[in-house]
Motif scaffolding. Structure first.
Motif, PDB file in Angstrom:
ATOM      1  N   GLN A  11       0.823  -1.211   0.000  1.00 11.54           N
ATOM      2  CA  GLN A  11       0.000   0.000   0.000  1.00 11.54           C
ATOM      3  C   GLN A  11       0.856   1.260   0.000  1.00 11.54           C
ATOM      4  O   GLN A  11       0.445   2.292  -0.493  1.00 11.54           O
ATOM      5  CB  GLN A  11      -0.901   0.018   1.244  1.00 11.54           C
ATOM      6  N   THR A  12       2.042   1.167   0.579  1.00 12.78           N
ATOM      7  CA  THR A  12       2.816   2.389   0.845  1.00 12.78           C
ATOM      8  C   THR A  12       4.255   2.334   0.329  1.00 12.78           C
ATOM      9  O   THR A  12       5.071   3.179   0.700  1.00 12.78           O
ATOM     10  CB  THR A  12       2.868   2.650   2.367  1.00 12.78           C
ATOM     11  N   ALA A  13       4.580   1.371  -0.516  1.00 12.91           N
ATOM     12  CA  ALA A  13       5.966   1.205  -0.963  1.00 12.91           C
ATOM     13  C   ALA A  13       6.474   2.415  -1.734  1.00 12.91           C
ATOM     14  O   ALA A  13       5.753   3.021  -2.526  1.00 12.91           O
ATOM     15  CB  ALA A  13       6.093  -0.044  -1.828  1.00 12.91           C
ATOM     16  N   MET A  14       7.711   2.750  -1.496  1.00 12.07           N
ATOM     17  CA  MET A  14       8.356   3.827  -2.235  1.00 12.07           C
ATOM     18  C   MET A  14       9.823   3.475  -2.474  1.00 12.07           C
ATOM     19  O   MET A  14      10.390   2.614  -1.812  1.00 12.07           O
ATOM     20  CB  MET A  14       8.225   5.158  -1.497  1.00 12.07           C
ATOM     21  N   ILE A  15      10.407   4.161  -3.438  1.00 10.83           N
ATOM     22  CA  ILE A  15      11.814   3.949  -3.780  1.00 10.83           C
ATOM     23  C   ILE A  15      12.568   5.212  -3.380  1.00 10.83           C
ATOM     24  O   ILE A  15      12.337   6.285  -3.955  1.00 10.83           O
ATOM     25  CB  ILE A  15      11.997   3.684  -5.284  1.00 10.83           C
ATOM     26  N   VAL A  16      13.434   5.100  -2.397  1.00  5.10           N
ATOM     27  CA  VAL A  16      14.219   6.254  -1.957  1.00  5.10           C
ATOM     28  C   VAL A  16      15.469   6.325  -2.831  1.00  5.10           C
ATOM     29  O   VAL A  16      16.296   5.406  -2.836  1.00  5.10           O
ATOM     30  CB  VAL A  16      14.595   6.143  -0.471  1.00  5.10           C
ATOM     31  N   ILE A  17      15.607   7.401  -3.581  1.00  3.58           N
ATOM     32  CA  ILE A  17      16.725   7.547  -4.516  1.00  3.58           C
ATOM     33  C   ILE A  17      17.876   8.353  -3.911  1.00  3.58           C
ATOM     34  O   ILE A  17      18.927   8.494  -4.538  1.00  3.58           O
ATOM     35  CB  ILE A  17      16.248   8.172  -5.843  1.00  3.58           C
ATOM     36  N   ASN A  18      17.675   8.856  -2.703  1.00  4.51           N
ATOM     37  CA  ASN A  18      18.747   9.491  -1.923  1.00  4.51           C
ATOM     38  C   ASN A  18      18.847   8.776  -0.571  1.00  4.51           C
ATOM     39  O   ASN A  18      18.494   9.340   0.474  1.00  4.51           O
ATOM     40  CB  ASN A  18      18.458  10.987  -1.699  1.00  4.51           C
ATOM     41  N   PRO A  19      19.293   7.496  -0.574  1.00  2.38           N
ATOM     42  CA  PRO A  19      19.314   6.718   0.674  1.00  2.38           C
ATOM     43  C   PRO A  19      20.258   7.255   1.742  1.00  2.38           C
ATOM     44  O   PRO A  19      20.181   6.827   2.898  1.00  2.38           O
ATOM     45  CB  PRO A  19      19.724   5.316   0.214  1.00  2.38           C
ATOM     46  N   ASP A  20      21.131   8.203   1.389  1.00  9.96           N
ATOM     47  CA  ASP A  20      22.009   8.813   2.391  1.00  9.96           C
ATOM     48  C   ASP A  20      21.201   9.583   3.439  1.00  9.96           C
ATOM     49  O   ASP A  20      21.718   9.903   4.515  1.00  9.96           O
ATOM     50  CB  ASP A  20      23.011   9.770   1.729  1.00  9.96           C
ATOM     51  N   LYS A  21      19.949   9.871   3.116  1.00 12.19           N
ATOM     52  CA  LYS A  21      19.092  10.596   4.051  1.00 12.19           C
ATOM     53  C   LYS A  21      18.398   9.662   5.054  1.00 12.19           C
ATOM     54  O   LYS A  21      17.551  10.100   5.830  1.00 12.19           O
ATOM     55  CB  LYS A  21      18.031  11.390   3.284  1.00 12.19           C
ATOM     56  N   LEU A  22      18.757   8.367   5.008  1.00 13.44           N
ATOM     57  CA  LEU A  22      18.150   7.382   5.885  1.00 13.44           C
ATOM     58  C   LEU A  22      19.195   6.731   6.774  1.00 13.44           C
ATOM     59  O   LEU A  22      20.377   6.670   6.419  1.00 13.44           O
ATOM     60  CB  LEU A  22      17.464   6.279   5.064  1.00 13.44           C
ATOM     61  N   SER A  23      18.759   6.216   7.916  1.00 12.18           N
ATOM     62  CA  SER A  23      19.655   5.444   8.774  1.00 12.18           C
ATOM     63  C   SER A  23      18.868   4.361   9.497  1.00 12.18           C
ATOM     64  O   SER A  23      17.707   4.566   9.862  1.00 12.18           O
ATOM     65  CB  SER A  23      20.369   6.339   9.797  1.00 12.18           C
ATOM     66  N   ILE A  24      19.496   3.193   9.682  1.00 11.92           N
ATOM     67  CA  ILE A  24      18.866   2.106  10.423  1.00 11.92           C
ATOM     68  C   ILE A  24      19.001   2.392  11.913  1.00 11.92           C
ATOM     69  O   ILE A  24      20.111   2.602  12.407  1.00 11.92           O
ATOM     70  CB  ILE A  24      19.516   0.751  10.083  1.00 11.92           C
ATOM     71  N   THR A  25      17.876   2.414  12.612  1.00 18.22           N
ATOM     72  CA  THR A  25      17.914   2.703  14.048  1.00 18.22           C
ATOM     73  C   THR A  25      17.841   1.431  14.891  1.00 18.22           C
ATOM     74  O   THR A  25      18.286   1.412  16.030  1.00 18.22           O
ATOM     75  CB  THR A  25      16.760   3.640  14.441  1.00 18.22           C
ATOM     76  N   SER A  26      17.238   0.365  14.334  1.00 23.47           N
ATOM     77  CA  SER A  26      17.167  -0.918  15.039  1.00 23.47           C
ATOM     78  C   SER A  26      16.764  -1.999  14.044  1.00 23.47           C
ATOM     79  O   SER A  26      16.347  -1.702  12.917  1.00 23.47           O
ATOM     80  CB  SER A  26      16.163  -0.866  16.200  1.00 23.47           C
ATOM     81  N   THR A  27      16.888  -3.248  14.468  1.00 25.60           N
ATOM     82  CA  THR A  27      16.477  -4.364  13.624  1.00 25.60           C
ATOM     83  C   THR A  27      15.743  -5.407  14.455  1.00 25.60           C
ATOM     84  O   THR A  27      15.925  -5.478  15.670  1.00 25.60           O
ATOM     85  CB  THR A  27      17.687  -5.051  12.943  1.00 25.60           C
ATOM     86  N   THR A  28      14.915  -6.193  13.791  1.00 26.72           N
ATOM     87  CA  THR A  28      14.236  -7.323  14.416  1.00 26.72           C
ATOM     88  C   THR A  28      14.589  -8.576  13.627  1.00 26.72           C
ATOM     89  O   THR A  28      14.325  -8.637  12.422  1.00 26.72           O
ATOM     90  CB  THR A  28      12.703  -7.139  14.404  1.00 26.72           C
ATOM     91  N   VAL A  29      15.219  -9.533  14.277  1.00 24.86           N
ATOM     92  CA  VAL A  29      15.571 -10.786  13.610  1.00 24.86           C
ATOM     93  C   VAL A  29      14.284 -11.543  13.291  1.00 24.86           C
ATOM     94  O   VAL A  29      13.382 -11.644  14.124  1.00 24.86           O
ATOM     95  CB  VAL A  29      16.494 -11.651  14.499  1.00 24.86           C
ATOM     96  N   ILE A  30      14.184 -12.051  12.071  1.00 21.75           N
ATOM     97  CA  ILE A  30      12.977 -12.767  11.654  1.00 21.75           C
ATOM     98  C   ILE A  30      13.077 -14.226  12.092  1.00 21.75           C
ATOM     99  O   ILE A  30      13.612 -15.079  11.390  1.00 21.75           O
ATOM    100  CB  ILE A  30      12.758 -12.669  10.135  1.00 21.75           C
ATOM    101  N   THR A  31      12.571 -14.489  13.283  1.00 20.01           N
ATOM    102  CA  THR A  31      12.518 -15.854  13.814  1.00 20.01           C
ATOM    103  C   THR A  31      11.240 -16.520  13.304  1.00 20.01           C
ATOM    104  O   THR A  31      10.414 -15.895  12.640  1.00 20.01           O
ATOM    105  CB  THR A  31      12.494 -15.819  15.346  1.00 20.01           C
ATOM    106  N   LYS A  32      11.067 -17.777  13.662  1.00 25.24           N
ATOM    107  CA  LYS A  32       9.834 -18.476  13.294  1.00 25.24           C
ATOM    108  C   LYS A  32       8.619 -17.798  13.920  1.00 25.24           C
ATOM    109  O   LYS A  32       7.551 -17.704  13.305  1.00 25.24           O
ATOM    110  CB  LYS A  32       9.904 -19.938  13.735  1.00 25.24           C
ATOM    111  N   ASP A  33       8.784 -17.308  15.157  1.00 26.00           N
ATOM    112  CA  ASP A  33       7.687 -16.618  15.835  1.00 26.00           C
ATOM    113  C   ASP A  33       7.329 -15.312  15.135  1.00 26.00           C
ATOM    114  O   ASP A  33       6.157 -14.946  15.036  1.00 26.00           O
ATOM    115  CB  ASP A  33       8.047 -16.349  17.297  1.00 26.00           C
ATOM    116  N   VAL A  34       8.352 -14.591  14.670  1.00 22.35           N
ATOM    117  CA  VAL A  34       8.111 -13.335  13.946  1.00 22.35           C
ATOM    118  C   VAL A  34       7.379 -13.628  12.639  1.00 22.35           C
ATOM    119  O   VAL A  34       6.405 -12.948  12.284  1.00 22.35           O
ATOM    120  CB  VAL A  34       9.437 -12.591  13.678  1.00 22.35           C
ATOM    121  N   MET A  35       7.834 -14.642  11.901  1.00 17.85           N
ATOM    122  CA  MET A  35       7.186 -15.025  10.644  1.00 17.85           C
ATOM    123  C   MET A  35       5.729 -15.411  10.887  1.00 17.85           C
ATOM    124  O   MET A  35       4.824 -14.987  10.163  1.00 17.85           O
ATOM    125  CB  MET A  35       7.946 -16.188  10.009  1.00 17.85           C
ATOM    126  N   LYS A  36       5.500 -16.199  11.947  1.00 16.55           N
ATOM    127  CA  LYS A  36       4.143 -16.641  12.272  1.00 16.55           C
ATOM    128  C   LYS A  36       3.267 -15.448  12.642  1.00 16.55           C
ATOM    129  O   LYS A  36       2.106 -15.362  12.230  1.00 16.55           O
ATOM    130  CB  LYS A  36       4.184 -17.651  13.424  1.00 16.55           C
TER     131      LYS A  36
END
Length: 264
Positions: free
Chosen positions: A220-245
């Motif tokens: 619904q909301t996908a976009m393509i960022v063409i200046n990715p230098d303006k972004l930063s990863i602040t955290s991550t969530t490992v995709i475990t079986k529980d996350v997938m479920k």
């Protein structure tokens, strides 16, 4: 306490049930996305401003793993995060193809992004098709062209392009733009993708809507960022079986996206 008493009752209910172990508790929903407390602003010309601090979610394998053209595909909202996990997470097929991502990346906007309108994207990519005959030839010999014409024997003509540019909001224009934007994620088209992105950068844009994913009902909301230098990863969530479920369970509770009539 009352809380502990409730947990104890849950454990006692599990005891003696076939397949259950003493002390095992009912699985709770697993959080897999970050919700932004910022709002996207729609401007008078139809473009949008994504403010500093806005949060995106995406599935990836390494920090800001931009594609071959230097762009980054992102989205926002719980439903889209769940769709990313289901389609791009560590599935068996994804692992076999080497495309599986193992983490949900939660990404923050470091400085505001300006995103082009759907109409501006249609004009931009069709103009590129018009001005680059080599790209038009390559497009016409590909499956992307057939997705537009519905006929493997029919090519996109200069007249088709002229009509589309005359009315960027028409179904014909949207469908042609849909075909061209489908090439943007293909590494074989990386050189042309970079050039297309440059035309939008020259107009002051940092992002464009992911027309292909939105019209095919993938997002619904996908976009393509063409200046990715303006972004930063602040955290991550490992995709475990529980996350997938948890992601798949959530998707079952929300409305399923459908392919737009504009590209059928």
């Amino acid at each position: 306490s009352t809380s502990r008493g409730g947990e104890l009752m849950e454990e006692l209910q599990h005891y003696g049930v076939k397949g259950m172990k003493w002390g095992r508790r009912k699985q709770k929903d697993v959080s897999f996305h970050k919700e932004s407390n910022q709002k996207i602003i729609t401007n008078k010309d139809g473009s949008q401003t994504i403010p500093k601090g806005f949060v995106f979610n995406r599935v990836g394998r390494m920090p800001l793993d931009v594609n071959a053209s230097g762009a980054l595909y992102v989205s926002h909202g719980k439903a889209d995060a769940a769709r990313y996990i289901k389609s791009l997470g560590p599935t068996t097929m994804g692992k076999l193809l080497g495309t599986a991502g193992d983490k949900v990346q939660h990404i923050s906007v470091k400085s505001s992004l300006k995103m082009a309108s759907d109409e501006e994207v249609a004009k931009g990519v069709i103009t590129y098709l018009d001005k680059n005959p080599k790209f038009l030839d390559k497009f016409n010999t590909s499956l992307y062209s057939a997705a537009v014409t519905g006929d493997f024997e029919k090519n996109i003509s200069k007249e088709d392009i002229k009509k589309a540019l005359a009315n960027p909001k028409s179904k014909e224009s949207v469908k042609l733009a849909f075909g061209v934007t489908a090439t943007l994620a293909n590494p074989d088209y990386a050189d042309d993708s970079r050039k297309i992105y440059s035309t939008f950068k020259d107009k002051g844009y940092d992002a464009i809507p992911d027309t292909y994913d939105i019209l095919t009902g993938t997002s619904q909301t996908a976009m393509i960022v063409i200046n990715p230098d303006k972004l930063s990863i602040t955290s991550t969530t490992v995709i475990t079986k529980d996350v997938m479920k948890s992601a798949k369970t959530y998707l079952k509770s929300v409305e399923k996206l459908t392919v737009s009539d504009l590209v059928k």
